[in-house]
Design an enzyme around this catalytic site. Structure first.
Site, short mmCIF file in Angstrom:
data_model
loop_
_atom_site.label_atom_id
_atom_site.label_comp_id
_atom_site.label_asym_id
_atom_site.label_seq_id
_atom_site.Cartn_x
_atom_site.Cartn_y
_atom_site.Cartn_z
N ARG A 98 -10.93 15.66 14.80
CA ARG A 98 -10.65 15.93 13.12
C ARG A 98 -10.71 15.17 12.36
O ARG A 98 -9.61 14.35 12.69
CB ARG A 98 -9.94 17.51 12.95
CG ARG A 98 -10.75 18.24 13.60
CD ARG A 98 -9.71 19.89 13.40
NE ARG A 98 -8.14 19.85 12.58
CZ ARG A 98 -7.90 20.72 11.96
NH1 ARG A 98 -8.71 21.43 11.94
NH2 ARG A 98 -6.67 20.69 11.05
N ASP A 135 -0.54 16.04 20.40
CA ASP A 135 0.78 15.15 19.82
C ASP A 135 1.51 15.69 20.87
O ASP A 135 3.12 15.00 21.41
CB ASP A 135 1.45 15.50 18.70
CG ASP A 135 0.69 13.93 17.83
OD1 ASP A 135 -0.04 13.20 17.97
OD2 ASP A 135 0.22 14.28 16.68
C1 PRP Z 1 -7.21 19.61 17.88
C2 PRP Z 1 -7.35 20.67 18.64
C3 PRP Z 1 -8.98 20.94 18.85
C4 PRP Z 1 -9.10 20.98 16.75
C5 PRP Z 1 -9.32 22.97 16.56
O1 PRP Z 1 -7.77 18.57 18.23
O2 PRP Z 1 -6.32 20.47 20.17
O3 PRP Z 1 -9.61 20.28 19.07
O4 PRP Z 1 -8.46 20.20 16.43
O5 PRP Z 1 -9.35 22.39 14.99
P1 PRP Z 1 -10.76 23.21 13.97
O6 PRP Z 1 -10.94 24.44 14.94
O7 PRP Z 1 -10.03 22.77 12.94
O8 PRP Z 1 -11.33 21.82 14.78
P2 PRP Z 1 -7.25 16.75 17.44
O9 PRP Z 1 -9.12 16.56 16.59
O10 PRP Z 1 -6.10 17.18 16.40
O11 PRP Z 1 -7.75 16.30 18.41
P3 PRP Z 1 -6.83 15.93 19.98
O12 PRP Z 1 -6.67 16.92 20.54
O13 PRP Z 1 -6.78 14.69 20.21
O14 PRP Z 1 -5.10 15.28 18.89
N1 URA Z 2 -5.29 21.19 15.36
C1 URA Z 2 -3.68 21.96 16.09
O1 URA Z 2 -2.88 20.61 17.52
N2 URA Z 2 -3.05 21.94 15.93
C2 URA Z 2 -3.56 23.11 14.46
O2 URA Z 2 -2.67 24.05 13.71
C3 URA Z 2 -4.97 22.76 14.35
C4 URA Z 2 -5.05 21.82 14.47
#
Ligand code: PRP
Ligand code: URA
Length: 209
Positions: free
Chosen positions: A104, A203
């Site tokens: 994101r 994370d």
């Molecule tokens: C997080 C989570 C989803 C997304 C959800 O991923 O695992 O994929 O955010 O958010 P949304 O519904 O607003 O799209 P992130 O982008 O933090 O990536 P990561 O899993 O690599 O940490």
């Molecule tokens: N992605 C996450 O990992 N946590 C949140 O709360 C929203 C998006």
């Protein structure tokens, strides 16, 4: 409209309570995410087709049920979706696994795709898209759009925590998709985080913060 299941099982509610805590460490967090994924997989496979087969027990011949051999695929949205894969594999070990990488953008909150590798016959498979968090719904909607672009028609989405905003968007954009949610939270904050949520799932699973 696809089926929406919000899990009310005490084991899932208990386990989600543990991973929400900020003092839960990486090892326990990862293990519990796996367990929740296993329980959600159990729920989302309720409608898999069965067929009769003749077998012999040590006592007699009988007819038992077996899975009708439908081809399945698990597609985690990287990174955090990877944490749900071991639990899914435990339940459906013959499923093929595809990966869709998205992050994101912290400013726009829009998902950016950086990787996609799917089983060659993905269009023939029932697909289980997994990601612990459904926040704005952007990542889930884009990943499902990508799968539909590859010809997938039978898609389910499993997450651990959903915000009402993301759930509404997913149901609006993909009304054919069955959804399993571990817990439906209150709202998104100004940074797009789910409240109360559990923080950044990636994370917390990988120990990167
Ligand atoms: C997080 C989570 C989803 C997304 C959800 O991923 O695992 O994929 O955010 O958010 P949304 O519904 O607003 O799209 P992130 O982008 O933090 O990536 P990561 O899993 O690599 O940490
Ligand atoms: N992605 C996450 O990992 N946590 C949140 O709360 C929203 C998006």
């Amino acid at each position: 409209m696809g089926k929406l299941t919000i899990m009310d099982h005490p084991l899932i509610q208990h386990k989600i309570g543990i991973i929400r805590r900020s003092d839960t460490g990486t090892k326990e967090f990862r293990e519990i995410v796996e367990e929740i994924a296993m329980l959600e997989c159990y729920e989302s496979t309720r409608d898999l087709e069965l067929e009769d087969t003749e077998i012999e027990t040590p006592i007699a011949k009988t007819t038992v049920k077996k899975l009708a051999g439908k081809k399945l695929a698990i597609v985690p949205i990287l990174r955090a979706g990877l944490g749900m894969v071991p639990g899914m594999e435990e339940m459906i070990p013959n499923a093929k696994i595809g990966h869709i990488g998205m992050y994101r953008d912290p400013e726009t909150l829009k998902p950016v795709e950086y990787y996609c590798k799917l089983p060659a016959d993905i269009e023939e498979r029932d697909v289980f898209v997994v990601d612990p968090m459904l926040a704005t719904g952007g990542s889930a909607c884009d990943a499902i759009e990508r799968l539909k672009g590859h010809g997938c028609r039978n898609i389910r989405f499993l997450c651990i925590i959903a915000a009402p905003e993301g759930l509404a968007r997913l149901q609006k954009e993909h009304p054919d998709v069955d959804i399993v949610v571990g817990a439906l939270d209150d709202h998104l904050n100004e940074n797009g985080y789910i409240v109360p949520g559990l923080g950044d799932a990636g994370d917390r699973i990988f120990g990167t913060k």
